[in-house]
Scaffold this motif. Sequence first.
Motif, PDB file in Angstrom:
ATOM      1  N   GLY A  41       0.821  -1.202   0.000  1.00  0.00           N
ATOM      2  CA  GLY A  41       0.000   0.000   0.000  1.00  0.00           C
ATOM      3  C   GLY A  41       0.857   1.256   0.000  1.00  0.00           C
ATOM      4  N   HIS A  42       1.859   1.231   0.851  1.00  0.00           N
ATOM      5  CA  HIS A  42       2.773   2.365   0.970  1.00  0.00           C
ATOM      6  C   HIS A  42       3.456   2.626  -0.365  1.00  0.00           C
ATOM      7  CE1 HIS A  42       5.740   5.094   2.309  1.00  0.00           C
ATOM      8  NE2 HIS A  42       6.034   4.578   3.505  1.00  0.00           N
ATOM      9  N   MET A  43       3.858   1.543  -1.007  1.00  0.00           N
ATOM     10  CA  MET A  43       4.568   1.701  -2.267  1.00  0.00           C
ATOM     11  C   MET A  43       3.665   2.306  -3.332  1.00  0.00           C
ATOM     12  SD  MET A  43       6.470  -1.236  -4.434  1.00  0.00           S
ATOM     13  CE  MET A  43       4.953  -1.886  -5.075  1.00  0.00           C
ATOM     14  N   ALA A  44       2.410   1.835  -3.344  1.00  0.00           N
ATOM     15  CA  ALA A  44       1.468   2.388  -4.333  1.00  0.00           C
ATOM     16  C   ALA A  44       1.331   3.889  -4.131  1.00  0.00           C
ATOM     17  CB  ALA A  44       0.116   1.692  -4.184  1.00  0.00           C
ATOM     18  N   GLY A  45       1.245   4.297  -2.863  1.00  0.00           N
ATOM     19  CA  GLY A  45       1.166   5.729  -2.568  1.00  0.00           C
ATOM     20  C   GLY A  45       2.408   6.451  -3.067  1.00  0.00           C
ATOM     21  N   ASN A  46       3.560   5.885  -2.775  1.00  0.00           N
ATOM     22  CA  ASN A  46       4.827   6.513  -3.159  1.00  0.00           C
ATOM     23  C   ASN A  46       4.943   6.758  -4.648  1.00  0.00           C
ATOM     24  OD1 ASN A  46       5.554   6.274  -0.552  1.00  0.00           O
ATOM     25  ND2 ASN A  46       7.421   5.068  -0.920  1.00  0.00           N
ATOM     26  N   LEU A  47       4.409   5.792  -5.412  1.00  0.00           N
ATOM     27  CA  LEU A  47       4.649   5.864  -6.846  1.00  0.00           C
ATOM     28  C   LEU A  47       3.936   7.058  -7.495  1.00  0.00           C
ATOM     29  CD1 LEU A  47       4.767   2.084  -7.783  1.00  0.00           C
ATOM     30  CD2 LEU A  47       6.655   3.717  -7.562  1.00  0.00           C
ATOM     31  N   GLN A  48       3.056   7.707  -6.706  1.00  0.00           N
ATOM     32  CA  GLN A  48       2.420   8.924  -7.231  1.00  0.00           C
ATOM     33  C   GLN A  48       3.444  10.023  -7.461  1.00  0.00           C
ATOM     34  OE1 GLN A  48      -1.737   9.652  -5.577  1.00  0.00           O
ATOM     35  NE2 GLN A  48      -0.686   8.666  -3.870  1.00  0.00           N
ATOM     36  N   MET A  49       4.625   9.843  -6.876  1.00  0.00           N
ATOM     37  CA  MET A  49       5.716  10.795  -7.079  1.00  0.00           C
ATOM     38  C   MET A  49       6.037  10.953  -8.565  1.00  0.00           C
ATOM     39  SD  MET A  49       6.935  12.081  -4.256  1.00  0.00           S
ATOM     40  CE  MET A  49       8.611  12.607  -4.573  1.00  0.00           C
ATOM     41  N   PHE A  50       5.775   9.873  -9.318  1.00  0.00           N
ATOM     42  CA  PHE A  50       6.195   9.886 -10.721  1.00  0.00           C
ATOM     43  C   PHE A  50       5.112  10.408 -11.647  1.00  0.00           C
ATOM     44  CE2 PHE A  50       9.013   6.894  -8.665  1.00  0.00           C
ATOM     45  CZ  PHE A  50      10.243   7.270  -9.178  1.00  0.00           C
ATOM     46  N   LYS A  51       4.087  11.028 -11.066  1.00  0.00           N
ATOM     47  CA  LYS A  51       2.983  11.515 -11.895  1.00  0.00           C
ATOM     48  C   LYS A  51       3.382  12.694 -12.779  1.00  0.00           C
ATOM     49  CE  LYS A  51      -1.679  10.664 -10.340  1.00  0.00           C
ATOM     50  NZ  LYS A  51      -2.810  11.259  -9.608  1.00  0.00           N
ATOM     51  N   GLY A  52       4.516  13.308 -12.495  1.00  0.00           N
ATOM     52  CA  GLY A  52       4.915  14.500 -13.242  1.00  0.00           C
ATOM     53  C   GLY A  52       4.201  15.711 -12.652  1.00  0.00           C
ATOM     54  N   THR A  53       3.631  16.520 -13.529  1.00  0.00           N
ATOM     55  CA  THR A  53       2.899  17.694 -13.051  1.00  0.00           C
ATOM     56  C   THR A  53       1.670  17.238 -12.274  1.00  0.00           C
ATOM     57  OG1 THR A  53       3.589  18.768 -15.070  1.00  0.00           O
ATOM     58  CG2 THR A  53       1.937  19.927 -13.730  1.00  0.00           C
ATOM     59  N   GLY A  54       1.490  17.825 -11.100  1.00  0.00           N
ATOM     60  CA  GLY A  54       0.361  17.412 -10.251  1.00  0.00           C
ATOM     61  C   GLY A  54       0.746  16.371  -9.234  1.00  0.00           C
ATOM     62  N   ALA A  55       1.984  15.916  -9.295  1.00  0.00           N
ATOM     63  CA  ALA A  55       2.435  14.874  -8.362  1.00  0.00           C
ATOM     64  C   ALA A  55       2.451  15.421  -6.944  1.00  0.00           C
ATOM     65  CB  ALA A  55       3.818  14.379  -8.757  1.00  0.00           C
ATOM     66  N   ALA A  56       2.895  16.640  -6.786  1.00  0.00           N
ATOM     67  CA  ALA A  56       2.986  17.225  -5.450  1.00  0.00           C
ATOM     68  C   ALA A  56       1.608  17.304  -4.827  1.00  0.00           C
ATOM     69  CB  ALA A  56       3.623  18.612  -5.529  1.00  0.00           C
ATOM     70  N   GLN A  57       0.635  17.701  -5.660  1.00  0.00           N
ATOM     71  CA  GLN A  57      -0.730  17.803  -5.156  1.00  0.00           C
ATOM     72  C   GLN A  57      -1.281  16.426  -4.804  1.00  0.00           C
ATOM     73  OE1 GLN A  57      -2.337  20.797  -4.684  1.00  0.00           O
ATOM     74  NE2 GLN A  57      -3.851  19.538  -3.614  1.00  0.00           N
ATOM     75  N   ALA A  58      -0.982  15.476  -5.661  1.00  0.00           N
ATOM     76  CA  ALA A  58      -1.467  14.106  -5.432  1.00  0.00           C
ATOM     77  C   ALA A  58      -0.919  13.547  -4.132  1.00  0.00           C
ATOM     78  CB  ALA A  58      -1.068  13.203  -6.597  1.00  0.00           C
ATOM     79  N   MET A  59       0.347  13.767  -3.906  1.00  0.00           N
ATOM     80  CA  MET A  59       0.969  13.261  -2.696  1.00  0.00           C
ATOM     81  C   MET A  59       0.351  13.933  -1.468  1.00  0.00           C
ATOM     82  SD  MET A  59       3.215  10.894  -3.312  1.00  0.00           S
ATOM     83  CE  MET A  59       4.318  10.799  -1.908  1.00  0.00           C
ATOM     84  N   HIS A  60       0.091  15.200  -1.612  1.00  0.00           N
ATOM     85  CA  HIS A  60      -0.513  15.943  -0.514  1.00  0.00           C
ATOM     86  C   HIS A  60      -1.919  15.413  -0.212  1.00  0.00           C
ATOM     87  CE1 HIS A  60      -2.107  19.154   1.946  1.00  0.00           C
ATOM     88  NE2 HIS A  60      -3.102  19.293   1.050  1.00  0.00           N
ATOM     89  N   ASP A  61      -2.705  15.266  -1.293  1.00  0.00           N
ATOM     90  CA  ASP A  61      -4.080  14.808  -1.109  1.00  0.00           C
ATOM     91  C   ASP A  61      -4.099  13.427  -0.450  1.00  0.00           C
ATOM     92  OD1 ASP A  61      -4.844  17.118  -2.241  1.00  0.00           O
ATOM     93  OD2 ASP A  61      -5.366  16.269  -4.211  1.00  0.00           O
TER      94      ASP A  61
END
Lengths: 251, 637, 258
Positions: A41-61
Amino acid sequence: MPATDGARASVSRVRRFWNSSVGKKVVMAVTGIIGIGFVLGHMAGNLQMFKGTGAAQAMHDYAVLLRKTGGLLWLIRGVLLGAIALHVTAALQLSARNRAARPVGYGAKKDQVSTLASRTMRVGGIVLLAFIVFHIADMTFGIGVPGFVHLDPYNNLRNGFTRWWTVVFYVVAMASLGLHLFHGAWASLRTLGARRPSAAPLHRNIAVALAIITALGFAAVPIGAAMGLFTDDTPVTDESQTVSTLTGGVR
Amino acid sequence: MELKSNIPGGPIAEKWDKHKFEMKLVNPANKRKYHVLVVGSGLAGASAAATMSELGYNVSCYCFQDSPRRAHSIAAQGGINAAKNYQNDGDSIQRLFYDTVKGGDFRAREANVYRLAQISVNIIDQCVAQGVPFAREYGGLLANRSFGGAQVSRTFYARGQTGQQLLLGAYQALEKEIAKGGVTMYPRTEMLDLIVVDGRARGIVTRNLVTGKIETHLGDAVVLATGGYGNVFYLSTNAKGSNTTAIWRAYKRGAAFGNPCYTQIHPTCIPQSGDYQSKLTLMSESLRNDGRVWVPKQAGDTRAPHEIPEAERDYYLERKYPSYGNLSPRDIASRAAKEACDSGRGVGPGGLGVYLDFRDAINRLGRDKIEERYGNLFQMYERITDEDPYKVPMRIYPAVHYTMGGLWVDYNLMSTIPGLHVLGEANFSDHGANRLGASALMQGLADGYFVIPYTIGNYLAGQKLEPVSKDHPEVRAVEREVEERTRRLLGIKGKRSVQSFHRELGKVMWEYCGMARNAQGLQEALARIPALREEFWENLNVPGSGEELNQSLEQAGRVADFLELGELMCRDALHREESCGGHFRTEHQTEDGEAKRDDEHFTYVAAWEYAGEGKTPILNKESLEFENVHLATRSYK
Amino acid sequence: MNVTLRVWRQPGPSAAGKFVEYQARDISAEMSFLEMLDVVNEELTAKGEQPIAFDHDCREGICGMCGLMISGVAHGPMKATTTCQLHMRSFTDGDTITVEPWRASAFPVLRDLCVDRSSLDRIVQAGGYVSVSTGNAPDGNAIPIAKPDADAAMDAAACIGCGACVAACPNGSASLFTAAKISHLGYLPQGQPERYRRALKMVAQMDLEHFGGCTLFGECQAACPKEISIDTIARMNRDYLYGSVFEREESRSAGGAG
């Protein structure tokens, strides 16, 4: 049978189970599987880092979402802490027993089939434990992370991994995690007696995949940070508040 | 000495039932007051100890190995016979009885053999209930295979490890009773002498093989289940530790020794590879179900087996014994192999071997089927010889395997010393002059599970046994003798090792008292063995002390007894002026080389009685009556 | 061929031990490993020295009495082979071979290469049997047993109790030995009534004897001369787990008036 006798019998049953080598291994297997679930689960969350633009927001959300679950986060934290405590206690006790089982060692001993992973479970476990402590201090409490901002994991990771030694430590720890799972994931099902007999019981597929995916999946973040892949500079916003006001809040 | 066989009266089929009813019983509450000492933990010993403990007796059990599970019964491969007739091929108790008496060349006691055949069916049931994983058919029912000397398929088996599985069944029953406290187990303990007080067996003197301590164990009855004495030949298929000491000591205390010369030479063993050889390995007789035995027709043919065309091969068993063929009984198959080798047609190093060929079976059934049936045996063969028997025929040669002789016992399995009972291979009783394959396991378990538990009660209930104290002069005397003997063995400090004496004795025995015997050779042996014994007691070198784990000392004690037993075997073989079963006297053979019995003069059990140091033993005879099987020339043609 | 042996010599259970070097000269490749030791022992005896004590009996790989750690491998380099069935052709001229006893606190050394394995017997005493007294058995064919079950039981029952699994296990665990017996009886209908109680008791005894626990290294399976599978351990664990939860306590009213 009176109820008190029944309760006493159950207590002695649990005690017998916990005191036995098989019982402790079962506890390690169950807590290990809990750990595997968490790790995925943690890893799935982490991989949002690679979303590019919007990744910061995704990680925050994602971080905020976890906190919106009410008591669930604390329940999960409790289960995880309990699992770690049991896993480590059982491991220490079993290791002590295992060492005592061979007080005089061999002059020569050659391992035949045991894997590096199985032989490094204890050392690897210690590395992982140290890592967990460091990681919580590092990425949850932000100790020593330059410009740490609560609930801004994207930038915290970016900043945190500017320190080269953290990257190295994370990568080493994730390699240990892979090794730990390579043996542990395979062994736990056998410890639980949940596998059907096989012509080649030492052969493993799922555990290999799991080990590689988790090790690479986790290591990708520090490596990605070191390679400067995280370039999303979009400010993180929240429904009503800005991040900066949040930092003053209760952690 | 009077030999009272105590065979019950009445028709043979009713004797055992009648006897069971007539025997005295011990009240359940009194059983625990009786202490029975069981020496040996093989099929007979373990099953006896466990069953007597289940009944309530207070049992002590002794074995020289580190665990009762290691007794040599474990090495039996092929199977165990039982007259179940599950195959519907015409088997019956009567037929198993008949086959066994005939297989023994009419030198066994009818009543005992009949009882054995009756009990055989219960053994299978008991073992299945214990969890012995016998081979099964796909329908879930028990499978059978064929064995030598029978034309029905009555052999039950657990792959090639039947003895192991049966022993583990008995061992588990024994451990169950040990856990309950009914049996006290003494592993790594060797019986060195028998204590006889007021004419009754009342105890044993043992040596603790770890500490060296000489100890006395007293009880109300002694049961010896210590196996055979084939190791007198040095090279045999027996385990290295198998020995005669327990029964030999009993013999010297007054138990008659029955038919010591009856030795079984097993036809299918792996040939010796060199002088250093320490033991011979058996290849199960079951292999002869599918393997064909042959040698080249031409003497001195050195071609590789596959280069020898069909027409130039002599499948001599099929040629000489068409109706039994490769499944001829062991004595006959062994002698035929010796004959082939003596005529210069033997194969392999030294010409001491014949082929056991699976080519045709593999072509007929496929390699998989053969692998399923004999896989572990083929593997064992390859491991020892470094040859692949799926491709090259096995080379086999006869080797000493079993001793039909042993302490004389009556129908109750009691020796001529009251209270001393003897079970399994250690007694002489059921196999006459030759044992059929898969019958040793049957006898061991019959004696232990189903005979001794009844007859021991009959003995104990019929006695007034006064308690014997460890200070009894007789007890002290035996103890002193054992200590003295140990000291003597250690004190010689000569030049030769135990092993060298054992090897030399073995060579003499094999040469003169082996597969073929004659008066001249036996007399030669009777001159050489005492001389060797004399040298042994003057020139033996046993390092170390008696107060420690000392394997040379253990061996020395055993070889000392073999050196005496060997002489008695030769004496017995010399006196028996006939050929029967495993005892083949070259002077007594038919024109085509078959054994020629002399029923008129030798239809008896030779029970030898110890007459004292340096004196010729006394021959007693129990004549054998054949009322149910007609004495006939044994033919497998 | 000639080989050099480094053999563990220890005069008694409480004495100190050490490695001693011996030369085994003019050894034939056809000799078994124990026959090679016999040759060395004959030489030692001739010199008036104590021969090397080692356990052995059947010398055909079935009694389980022999068992040596040979250059770091239980029963030596040949797979699925006991020490007595290992032949010198597995070695080459000039080799140095280290020979040690099994090492485990549950297997105390008695002398040189002999160890006390009675702990394994006590594990069996704890429940490695079917509680059936002689004479109580129904007909052997009364309960059909599916061939695959009979075969699986036989695979597990092939254990010879040599202790190589313990010796090879980095934890000194007797799990494979215990599991083999639990599986053997657990596959058969005759073993069912006591199945879970058996697992509970045998595992408890295994722990009491101070064997280590199983971490599934797999070394035991590799060392086992009878190639018993570690799948039996999974079975043992399952039976133990099931028994821990569901097995009824022994009834206090057993026996009663009658």
